[in-house]
Design a protein around this motif. Structure first.
Motif, PDB file in Angstrom:
ATOM      1  N   LYS A 191       0.826  -1.210   0.000  1.00  0.00           N
ATOM      2  CA  LYS A 191       0.000   0.000   0.000  1.00  0.00           C
ATOM      3  C   LYS A 191       0.862   1.264   0.000  1.00  0.00           C
ATOM      4  O   LYS A 191       0.578   2.209  -0.735  1.00  0.00           O
ATOM      5  CB  LYS A 191      -0.930   0.006   1.217  1.00  0.00           C
ATOM      6  CG  LYS A 191      -2.029  -1.052   1.162  1.00  0.00           C
ATOM      7  CD  LYS A 191      -2.877  -1.022   2.427  1.00  0.00           C
ATOM      8  CE  LYS A 191      -3.988  -2.060   2.389  1.00  0.00           C
ATOM      9  NZ  LYS A 191      -4.791  -2.079   3.636  1.00  0.00           N
ATOM     10  N   ASN A 243       4.107  -0.796  -3.520  1.00  0.00           N
ATOM     11  CA  ASN A 243       2.883  -0.066  -3.877  1.00  0.00           C
ATOM     12  C   ASN A 243       2.767   0.198  -5.373  1.00  0.00           C
ATOM     13  O   ASN A 243       1.734   0.649  -5.847  1.00  0.00           O
ATOM     14  CB  ASN A 243       2.772   1.247  -3.093  1.00  0.00           C
ATOM     15  CG  ASN A 243       3.827   2.264  -3.508  1.00  0.00           C
ATOM     16  OD1 ASN A 243       4.794   1.938  -4.190  1.00  0.00           O
ATOM     17  ND2 ASN A 243       3.638   3.496  -3.055  1.00  0.00           N
ATOM     18  N   ARG A 275      -0.201  -1.094  -7.245  1.00  0.00           N
ATOM     19  CA  ARG A 275      -1.524  -0.498  -7.103  1.00  0.00           C
ATOM     20  C   ARG A 275      -1.922   0.430  -8.250  1.00  0.00           C
ATOM     21  O   ARG A 275      -3.095   0.591  -8.545  1.00  0.00           O
ATOM     22  CB  ARG A 275      -1.601   0.281  -5.788  1.00  0.00           C
ATOM     23  CG  ARG A 275      -1.399  -0.575  -4.540  1.00  0.00           C
ATOM     24  CD  ARG A 275      -2.476  -1.625  -4.429  1.00  0.00           C
ATOM     25  NE  ARG A 275      -2.339  -2.472  -3.242  1.00  0.00           N
ATOM     26  CZ  ARG A 275      -3.119  -3.501  -2.980  1.00  0.00           C
ATOM     27  NH1 ARG A 275      -4.075  -3.825  -3.824  1.00  0.00           N
ATOM     28  NH2 ARG A 275      -2.930  -4.228  -1.900  1.00  0.00           N
ATOM     29  N   SER A 276      -0.978   1.066  -8.874  1.00  0.00           N
ATOM     30  CA  SER A 276      -1.339   2.033  -9.919  1.00  0.00           C
ATOM     31  C   SER A 276      -0.156   2.286 -10.827  1.00  0.00           C
ATOM     32  O   SER A 276       0.969   1.871 -10.549  1.00  0.00           O
ATOM     33  CB  SER A 276      -1.802   3.357  -9.297  1.00  0.00           C
ATOM     34  OG  SER A 276      -0.742   3.936  -8.554  1.00  0.00           O
ATOM     35  N   GLU A 332      -2.174  -1.952 -11.429  1.00  0.00           N
ATOM     36  CA  GLU A 332      -3.411  -1.418 -10.846  1.00  0.00           C
ATOM     37  C   GLU A 332      -4.262  -2.477 -10.137  1.00  0.00           C
ATOM     38  O   GLU A 332      -5.468  -2.572 -10.336  1.00  0.00           O
ATOM     39  CB  GLU A 332      -4.240  -0.710 -11.912  1.00  0.00           C
ATOM     40  CG  GLU A 332      -3.507   0.448 -12.566  1.00  0.00           C
ATOM     41  CD  GLU A 332      -4.356   1.208 -13.563  1.00  0.00           C
ATOM     42  OE1 GLU A 332      -4.854   2.292 -13.195  1.00  0.00           O
ATOM     43  OE2 GLU A 332      -4.513   0.716 -14.694  1.00  0.00           O
ATOM     44  N   PHE A 333      -3.618  -3.295  -9.293  1.00  0.00           N
ATOM     45  CA  PHE A 333      -4.378  -4.249  -8.493  1.00  0.00           C
ATOM     46  C   PHE A 333      -5.179  -3.499  -7.442  1.00  0.00           C
ATOM     47  O   PHE A 333      -4.690  -2.559  -6.814  1.00  0.00           O
ATOM     48  CB  PHE A 333      -3.431  -5.230  -7.800  1.00  0.00           C
ATOM     49  CG  PHE A 333      -2.792  -6.224  -8.730  1.00  0.00           C
ATOM     50  CD1 PHE A 333      -3.471  -7.347  -9.153  1.00  0.00           C
ATOM     51  CD2 PHE A 333      -1.487  -6.029  -9.183  1.00  0.00           C
ATOM     52  CE1 PHE A 333      -2.875  -8.265 -10.003  1.00  0.00           C
ATOM     53  CE2 PHE A 333      -0.875  -6.938 -10.030  1.00  0.00           C
ATOM     54  CZ  PHE A 333      -1.573  -8.060 -10.450  1.00  0.00           C
ATOM     55  N   LYS A 334      -6.395  -3.920  -7.205  1.00  0.00           N
ATOM     56  CA  LYS A 334      -7.275  -3.291  -6.209  1.00  0.00           C
ATOM     57  C   LYS A 334      -7.492  -4.184  -4.992  1.00  0.00           C
ATOM     58  O   LYS A 334      -7.952  -3.715  -3.950  1.00  0.00           O
ATOM     59  CB  LYS A 334      -8.631  -2.962  -6.838  1.00  0.00           C
ATOM     60  CG  LYS A 334      -8.559  -2.105  -8.103  1.00  0.00           C
ATOM     61  CD  LYS A 334      -7.947  -0.742  -7.842  1.00  0.00           C
ATOM     62  CE  LYS A 334      -7.939   0.110  -9.103  1.00  0.00           C
ATOM     63  NZ  LYS A 334      -7.247   1.414  -8.904  1.00  0.00           N
ATOM     64  N   ASN A 335      -7.196  -5.463  -5.120  1.00  0.00           N
ATOM     65  CA  ASN A 335      -7.505  -6.426  -4.064  1.00  0.00           C
ATOM     66  C   ASN A 335      -6.420  -6.438  -2.986  1.00  0.00           C
ATOM     67  O   ASN A 335      -5.303  -5.959  -3.207  1.00  0.00           O
ATOM     68  CB  ASN A 335      -7.639  -7.826  -4.660  1.00  0.00           C
ATOM     69  CG  ASN A 335      -6.400  -8.246  -5.434  1.00  0.00           C
ATOM     70  OD1 ASN A 335      -6.139  -7.723  -6.506  1.00  0.00           O
ATOM     71  ND2 ASN A 335      -5.642  -9.197  -4.892  1.00  0.00           N
ATOM     72  N   GLN A 370      -1.837 -11.215 -12.938  1.00  0.00           N
ATOM     73  CA  GLN A 370      -2.801 -10.683 -13.890  1.00  0.00           C
ATOM     74  C   GLN A 370      -3.407 -11.802 -14.723  1.00  0.00           C
ATOM     75  O   GLN A 370      -4.622 -11.840 -14.955  1.00  0.00           O
ATOM     76  CB  GLN A 370      -2.124  -9.663 -14.810  1.00  0.00           C
ATOM     77  CG  GLN A 370      -1.908  -8.288 -14.184  1.00  0.00           C
ATOM     78  CD  GLN A 370      -1.272  -7.311 -15.164  1.00  0.00           C
ATOM     79  OE1 GLN A 370      -0.457  -7.692 -15.994  1.00  0.00           O
ATOM     80  NE2 GLN A 370      -1.617  -6.048 -15.050  1.00  0.00           N
ATOM     81  N   ASP A 394      -9.610 -12.711  -4.432  1.00  0.00           N
ATOM     82  CA  ASP A 394      -9.361 -11.264  -4.403  1.00  0.00           C
ATOM     83  C   ASP A 394     -10.000 -10.647  -3.157  1.00  0.00           C
ATOM     84  O   ASP A 394     -10.265  -9.453  -3.098  1.00  0.00           O
ATOM     85  CB  ASP A 394      -9.904 -10.594  -5.674  1.00  0.00           C
ATOM     86  CG  ASP A 394     -11.409 -10.792  -5.842  1.00  0.00           C
ATOM     87  OD1 ASP A 394     -12.042 -11.468  -4.992  1.00  0.00           O
ATOM     88  OD2 ASP A 394     -11.964 -10.259  -6.825  1.00  0.00           O
ATOM     89  N   GLU A 451     -10.398 -10.303   1.331  1.00  0.00           N
ATOM     90  CA  GLU A 451      -9.555  -9.996   2.484  1.00  0.00           C
ATOM     91  C   GLU A 451      -8.991 -11.284   3.084  1.00  0.00           C
ATOM     92  O   GLU A 451      -9.569 -12.365   2.936  1.00  0.00           O
ATOM     93  CB  GLU A 451     -10.382  -9.271   3.556  1.00  0.00           C
ATOM     94  CG  GLU A 451     -10.969  -7.951   3.119  1.00  0.00           C
ATOM     95  CD  GLU A 451      -9.952  -6.821   3.118  1.00  0.00           C
ATOM     96  OE1 GLU A 451      -8.845  -7.039   3.668  1.00  0.00           O
ATOM     97  OE2 GLU A 451     -10.247  -5.745   2.575  1.00  0.00           O
TER      98      GLU A 451
END
Length: 771
Positions: free
Chosen positions: A633, A638, A641-642, A661-664, A724, A736, A738
């Motif tokens: 994060k 990180n 993430r983007s 760009e992983f969101k999980n 991916q 994906d 918690e």
């Protein structure tokens, strides 16, 4: 009248004499033929197969390595033969065989009367067409080659006929057809229809179409002459002869025949050698596993199994799709990383080595020469060291690896050593933490040219990927929260403490000090001074004991504080297994890849029993995972993430930034060793733990700057590209969600809650934890 009568009688007597002579000769001929067959059946012209051989006629059978999804990953064999059942043979394949080789197959008992007549008429030659049963007899029980003289060829034909009739008495027609398809050698390591179908068309026999079936049946005439790799025109013509025969006997219509005959010859050559295909490094591990297994597991008669001829089936946990995704990700990233590495080495006078003297380079070359196949072979020939070393400076033709495909070239063996040393290596392993099942295993960039496996055999310094073990020990001992803070200030462990021979004062990679950091921030930023403080508090011994329980071989790990920064050499196999303990709520399950072994009849010879061990509490495991989520994060991970706003140095020629760009939820840790020699990334989602290592074969082969040589740049992209693909394949069911949180947590992991409940700002770790 008497004279006429006498003449008539004399004439009649003469005709009768000829008739008697004919029948005598005919009877004698039949008797001779009967006697020849009788003598042949008694073995007078050579031994015939006994009852046991007839009941078990299979020749060498390949051992299959089978993935968890049923896909055959590879084989071990003297002959690449894997039997199939009759039900797996499509109708048009069987029809093509009958139309071309033996149209009266279902009407005879091994010997076709017309074929026998031809054989007798042409005795001493090849004697006309044989039945499928005779051809099978020839394949199974005779030498199959041309004899030295006509008589021997005739005797061989007779033996084939006798064996054919015996086969017909013991097997059904369908079984004979199946054995014939399973026996024939289609060349190019394709023995039997299963191998031939996969090697020439990259599909199992049941999926063959009429055109493909006709080509393979056409090869029965002479696979050496009618081979698509050597003689495509001849194979095309022979295929069309088979189609013509299928039309002749009403298996296909004239319209279908004309359409298929007009189709160009097409095939998809997919070799099945030990160096080709997927999971090559894993297959070599499986071979070693099997060789060890057969030493202690004998057959009922006391003999040893052969992994090359007994037709064993080795069932594994490898998922063929995930394995392919892993190899794709490695190829995609490493080919680009290598371009950057080569570009930076153009001005490096000691390339591909850095930070070494000329003497050290000479020592590297000397060691490499002495470990080479060339050295071992010349030693066997009686050459002395001086002669062998001289041979390394003589140019020779060779095929060398490149990311664009193998290259034919001429160079000295010494130059080839330098060439191969210049390639960055990589390895990757992926595992389900709840079961211990290894789903993907990539031991290097190319097994054909780089056979050393860096998943289980090779060990390298792990760098900061070791820190979660230290943090977990501190959490377990001191009940620490990710929200507890520690001062980021220079710190030394004095000489004499915890095995130190001198003061140990680690520095931060960023060289930044002076602020207060939570444990989550400290791990995310991989702060060395805080790791040193934690190690001073808990001591090296408990950390070593923890990883030992997690499956790490600790006998060569020294109990010193620098262990906190990952100075230990561990294998990727050990790292993934240990990290899986965190994802599996504190329970270690030994990584497993061989689930069971069966013999050719399906009898289970070995069944894996999972080895499970409680190591840490589920709360400690979850808190450690929570710490590692911070890495992806706000820390070095990180970039998952983007997209980055700056150009990724590795992909600057083709891609701007990291397009992941992983969101999980993702927990992970990067690692970079001294001089950027090793780059690591350990990444976890709830049901999959994957580790990646990248580095040179020699530690002196590395990038000059951390921007390129860090784990986040070298290893993390492989993990991301792999995940991916895994997420895009929904059938794999990669989570994906918690991570599972224990119901009775006593340690706060949400720092907003921690702050709110304390009623004040997050404070330094309490006095009892003061450093």
């Amino acid at each position: 009248m008497a004279t006429k009568s006498a003449k008539k009688k004399s004439k009649t007597t003469g005709v009768g004499k000829h008739i008697r002579t004919f029948w005598m000769l005919f009877t004698t001929g039949i008797g001779v033929v009967f006697l020849v067959f009788l003598l042949a059946s008694w073995g007078a012209f050579g031994a015939l197969p006994d009852e046991t051989s007839l009941e078990n006629p299979e020749k060498n059978l390949a051992t299959e390595i089978v993935g968890s999804d049923g896909v055959v990953l590879g084989k071990f064999y003297k002959e690449n033969r894997t039997p199939v059942d009759f039900e797996e043979l499509p109708d048009h394949l069987v029809n093509a065989l009958l139309a071309t080789e033996d149209i009266r197959f279902y009407d005879h008992s091994g010997i076709d009367a017309k074929g026998l007549a031809r054989a007798m008429a042409f005795l001493g030659t090849n004697g006309g067409a044989s039945t499928v049963s005779q051809q099978l007899a020839k394949q199974l029980f005779t030498d199959g080659g041309a004899s030295q003289n006509k008589l021997e060829r005739a005797m061989q034909k007779i033996k084939e006929m006798i064996i054919a009739t015996r086969l017909e008495r013991r097997y059904t027609k369908e079984e004979i057809i199946t054995m014939y398809f399973n026996t024939y050698d289609f060349l190019n390591q394709a023995i039997g229809i299963e191998s031939a179908s996969n090697i020439y068309f990259d599909k199992p026999p049941r999926d063959l179409n009429t055109l493909e079936s006709a080509m393979l049946v056409g090869m029965f005439k002479n696979s050496s002459l009618y081979n698509p790799l050597r003689n495509p025109e001849g194979v095309y013509n022979r295929r069309n002869v088979v189609l013509k025969q299928m039309y002749k006997y009403d298996y296909i219509s004239e319209q279908v025949k004309d359409s298929l005959q007009a189709t160009p010859l097409e095939f998809d050559y997919t070799p099945q050698g030990h160096d080709e295909g997927i999971a090559t490094y894993f297959r070599e591990y499986a071979r070693a596993f099997m060789q060890d297994w057969i030493k202690d597991n004998l057959k009922s008669d006391g003999s040893k199994y052969s992994i090359y001829s007994d037709g064993l089936k080795v069932y594994t946990t490898i998922d063929s799709k995930m394995q392919q995704y892993a190899e794709n990700a490695m190829d995609q990233h490493m080919s680009k990383l290598q371009l950057e590495f080569d570009a930076q080495n153009k001005k490096n006078k000691t390339a591909p080595f850095r930070d070494v003297t000329e003497e050290e380079v000479d020592r590297i070359f000397d060691n490499s020469m002495r470990r080479s196949d060339r050295w071992r072979e010349l030693k066997k020939q009686g050459k002395n060291d001086k002669e062998i070393i001289a041979s390394f400076d003589k140019k020779a033709k060779m095929k060398i690896f490149s990311w664009g495909g193998d290259i034919d070239t001429t160079m000295t063996p010494r130059d080839s050593i330098r060439y191969y040393k210049s390639f960055l290596q990589a390895s990757m392993m992926s595992m389900t933490p709840q079961t211990g099942e290894i789903k993907a295993w990539v031991g290097g960039i190319d097994y054909k040219h780089f056979k050393y496996d860096m998943v289980k055999t090779g060990k390298r310094q792990v760098g900061s990927t070791f820190k979660p073990f230290l943090y977990a020990t501190a959490i377990d001992q001191m009940h620490m929260s990710p929200c507890d803070t520690v001062a980021n200030v220079p710190f030394c462990i004095p000489a004499g403490a915890q095995g130190n021979t001198k003061d140990w004062c680690p520095k931060n990679a960023s060289d930044d000090y002076g602020d207060m950091l939570t444990l989550r921030e400290a791990l995310a930023k991989s702060i060395n001074t805080i790791s040193a403080k934690l190690m001073y508090r808990v001591g090296p011994k408990p950390v070593i004991e923890l990883i030992r329980k997690m499956g790490v071989d600790t006998k060569n790990i020294v109990e010193v504080p620098s262990l906190a920064l990952g100075t230990a050499d561990l294998s990727l196999y050990e790292m993934v297994g240990a990290y899986s303990t965190f994802a599996n709520e504190g329970v270690y399950i030994k990584p497993a890849v061989i689930t069971r072994i069966e013999d050719k009849n399906g009898t289970v010879l070995y069944q894996n029993i999972p080895q499970v061990k409680d190591v840490i509490s589920s709360e400690t495991a979850y808190v450690t995972v929570s710490l590692m989520e911070g890495v992806t994060k706000t820390g070095s991970g990180n970039r998952l993430r983007s997209k980055w706003r700056v150009t990724n140095p590795v992909y600057k020629s083709s891609v701007t930034g990291y397009p992941y760009e992983f969101k999980n939820p993702i927990a992970g840790k990067t690692g970079t060793t001294q001089n950027n020699s090793d780059g690591w990334f350990m990444g976890m989602v709830p049901n999959l733990v994957t580790g990646v290592w990248v580095g040179g074969e020699d530690r002196s082969v590395h990038f000059n700057r951390t921007a390129y040589g860090q784990g986040a740049t070298m290893a993390l992209p492989i993990w991301a590209l792999y995940m991916q693909q895994c997420y895009a394949d929904e059938k794999l069911g990669i989570s994906d969600q918690e991570f599972a949180k224990p119901s009775n947590m006593s340690i706060v992991t949400d720092c907003d809650d921690y702050k709110q409940n304390s009623g004040e700002n997050i404070e330094e770790i309490p006095d009892e934890f003061d450093f």
